[in-house]
Each structure stands twice: as structure tokens, then as C-alpha cells.
Scaffold this active site. Sequence first.
Site, PDB file in Angstrom:
ATOM      1  CE  LYS A   1      25.703 -40.030  -4.665  1.00  0.00           C
ATOM      2  NZ  LYS A   1      26.959 -40.075  -5.417  1.00  0.00           N
TER       3      LYS A   1
HETATM    4  C1  LIG Z   1      27.609 -39.291  -6.378  1.00  0.00           C
HETATM    5  C2  LIG Z   1      28.980 -39.679  -6.790  1.00  0.00           C
HETATM    6  C3  LIG Z   1      29.915 -38.733  -7.276  1.00  0.00           C
HETATM    7  C4  LIG Z   1      29.558 -37.281  -7.502  1.00  0.00           C
HETATM    8  O1  LIG Z   1      29.344 -36.561  -6.326  1.00  0.00           O
HETATM    9  P1  LIG Z   1      28.544 -35.158  -6.354  1.00  0.00           P
HETATM   10  O2  LIG Z   1      28.375 -34.789  -4.938  1.00  0.00           O
HETATM   11  O3  LIG Z   1      27.239 -35.458  -7.040  1.00  0.00           O
HETATM   12  O4  LIG Z   1      29.375 -34.193  -7.126  1.00  0.00           O
HETATM   13  C5  LIG Z   1      31.188 -39.172  -7.578  1.00  0.00           C
HETATM   14  N1  LIG Z   1      31.531 -40.475  -7.454  1.00  0.00           N
HETATM   15  C6  LIG Z   1      30.669 -41.412  -6.997  1.00  0.00           C
HETATM   16  C7  LIG Z   1      31.107 -42.824  -6.902  1.00  0.00           C
HETATM   17  C8  LIG Z   1      29.364 -41.051  -6.645  1.00  0.00           C
HETATM   18  O5  LIG Z   1      28.507 -42.001  -6.208  1.00  0.00           O
END
Ligand SMILES: *Cc1c(COP(=O)(O)O)cnc(C)c1O
Length: 468
Positions: free
Chosen positions: A112
Site C-alpha cells: 500500500k
Molecule cells: C491490500 C492488500 C492486498 C490486496 O490488494 P488489492 O489491490 O485490494 O487487490 C493483498 N495483499 C496485501 C498485503 C494487501 O495489503
Amino acid sequence: MRYVSTRGTAPELGFEDVLLAGLARDGGLYVPAQWPSLSPAEIAAFAGRPYVDVAHCVISPFVGDDIPDADLHAILSEAYATFRHSAVAPLVQTGPNDWILELFHGPTLAFKDVAMQVLARLMDRALACRNRSVTVVGATSGDTGGAAIEAFRGRSAIDVFILYPHGRVSDVQRRQMTTATEPNVHAIAIDGTFDDCQALLKALFNDLALRDRLNLAGVNSINWARLVSQVVYYFTSAVALGAPHRPVAFSVPTGNFGDVFAGYAARRMGLPVASLVVATNVNDILARTIETGRHEPRGVTATFSPSMDIQISSNFERLLFEITGRDAHRVRELMSAQTASNAFALNQGERASLQQTFQTARVDEEQTLATIRAVQKACGYLVDPHSAVGLAAAAKVIRDPAVPMITLATAHPAKFPDAVARATGAPPPEPAVLANQRHRDERFTRLPNSFAAVAEFIGDRARVRSSS
Ligand SMILES: *Cc1c(COP(=O)(O)O)cnc(C)c1O
């Protein structure tokens, strides 16, 4: 670049307006009016270039004239200077033609950060130019809240309020939200579940008077500026492994469909992507939709990969817009069916279009732990449970062994020590950044699951009073 709504009736906007708007006024999501494209020669020229330079080339067509080139470059440089690895998103080889793309070297150890660090700076700049301020509100089951607080803390034109379910996030995740000392940061522990937090968030945005009074802004992955930052690492990793001269495949641990949609965008821009594997845990609505064409949510089950425990993936609507031939009327029809009967069915052509680009595999809890164990045994490398879902899915799909398979590692294993310990018998070593947080004071406000209480709390503390 202009942006259009997937539901076709909201006004077209430029990049900065989309950045500040989040959701379109007709309930749709903003997408670029046309996909910018990069020629094979332009893609080949990315080889060996620093991440920030590639990011600038990939992102600038989406920004258009809204931000001067030098400012955009400065924002990207600053954003990625917060990462602990100079490559930003390095590759690690785990098999004969298998690679892991490490996206967790940012300040909160989850992918993120890659987008949030850019988003916060873009918003800051846009607000300064317009002499405006906003109140950012978000709901989190864990990773998004920490990344948002880290990115937005201390920014003068932005207050940030994050709702999380009290007692239901991990210790690491909670500390990432509660140890910031800046006065513009507000961590709110709600007596309820993540679904309750999300419902409160929706209610805040649906209260139009409050929304306008506080200039509410959202930071979840429906924000186009987040997605666009994620397109970049598909290019850098593919080029490192021989693109555009040969194709590559990606396996993407998927929840809200933001990350894998960024891969789709890279493909539309000209990157030779042979396949995008949508890797899901037992919450497999997307796997079922891609296989059968029927989109039908069931209850959410808690897993070792909590950031993927999702029923409705908000970014999937962007893909629907594309596979229907950008037919906003059809998207509205599918979304109404979803609301009215909790399901929709794609037609033959739409299904074929989906299956042309996406493969899918569902990974259960036992397979997730077995994968963590197997990778450690085979190459002495620890993966987190989300990345393990991606690796297990990559191993399940039918693939051309000559095409490199890149699995996106979305979190550092130390962020999910319990699952890793369960798989391997020992918790992962704790990075200094997490160890330091253990000794800091925590600051948060506990509130009941009540719209009135949350609205009052935010209304009393937000510095924005009325909007332009
Ligand atoms: C947010 C997240 C995901 C999923 O990603 P999306 O873009 O919502 O599909 C997968 N793994 C981790 C560790 C995340 O924080």
C-alpha cells in the site's frame, strides 16, 4: 488526460479533480478516457533506469498538463526516498523461471505504501495550488490505515481520520496507526467489525451536508491516483526480465482488484503480459466470476491473508467497463442486478474477454501455510501469507514454462508473524522499524459503533470548516 465515469453520467474530469473526487457523482469509478500507449522502443528504454524515472514516464501521460513535469518528478523522488531499498521494488528468484517482486520495502512494510506515498504528496500539492484543505477519512482492516497515516501525517492542509475495528487488527497493524504523534492524525477504534467501520465510512460520505462542510476525501483504492502508481512496477519488473522482447506473466494476491487492475492497465499500455493470475484465498468470488461468468458474493471467511478477505471488489467495476466495450449502460445494468438480486451474470462475449487476459486460482489455508514452508525449504526465503497465496496460485495455473512468472509479494513476512510461525515453527525476525514502534506511546480514541458519535468526533476536530 480526461477521465470518464464507468456509469457514464458524471462529468468528465482532469487528473487532479479525479484525485480529489474519489468516487464519481453517479456512483461510478473514474477511468482514463483513452489508454495511453508506450511503443516497444519506449518500453525497452526503461532497462537499467532508476525506478523514479520509469515511474515518471509511466505516470505522466495519465497526469497530462495538470502537474508540471519537474513537480511530478520531485513528488516521485520524495515518495520513493522513504523506501528502504534503492531499487524500490526488487526482484528475487525463487525457481527456474519464477520470481518474486518485493513490494514491501516502504515505511509500513506492505505494498500500500507504493501508492499511498505518492497519493499524499499529489493531494498536498493540489490543495496548496487551490488554497483548499480536506478531511481524509478511511476504514481499514489493517494495512491501508497504517499506510495512510504514515503518508498523511504532518501535512498542513489534510486531517486524517482512520476507523479500525477495536481488538480486531494485529498488534503490528495497530501500532502503525496509533504511534504517530502529529496532531492531524486521528486513529479511531470502533467497537465493531471491519464491516461496521466500512458502513460508518459510507454513511459519512452519504451525509452530503457533512461531506461538503468537511471536504471529505477518500483514500481507498477506488482513487485513480493510487492505481496509476501501481502500474509502474509491472513495467520495471517485466523489463528487468526481458520485456518487451519477451512476454511475462504475473500472479497477484487479490482483494479489492486494484493491484491486478494496474497490471491490466500496463497490458493496455503495450506491455507484453501473457497472463494475469488473479490469486484468491477461500474468499474466491473473483475466481468464481472469471471461471463461470456469475458474480455472486457469499459470506466472508477470516483467513491468514486478511487483506484479501473481501466479498465485493470495488475496482472490478473498472474491468467490467472494459470487457463490455466501455458500455456504461451495460455497467449500470450489471450493478443494478447486483443491488437488486445480489448477483449478476456476464454474457458469453464478456466472459471470453475476461478469460483472454486473466487466469485464476483459489488457495486454501493449508496450501497457504504449506507454501510458506516449501519456499523456505527450497530457497531459504520467507514469504508472508498474502504472497504465499500468489505463489500457490502461480503453481496451480496452466502456464508456458518459458514465460517468466512474477508473483507480487504484497507484505513483509514480519507483518504477519503468527501465520509465518504457524507455518515454519518460528516467527520471522523483526525489522528495526517494527521493533522501534513497540516502545512508543499509543494514542487512539475508542468510539461506539454509532454514526452520531463518529460524525461528532470528526466534526469537532477537523480543521476544515467550509469549502470553496
Ligand atoms: C491490500 C492488500 C492486498 C490486496 O490488494 P488489492 O489491490 O485490494 O487487490 C493483498 N495483499 C496485501 C498485503 C494487501 O495489503
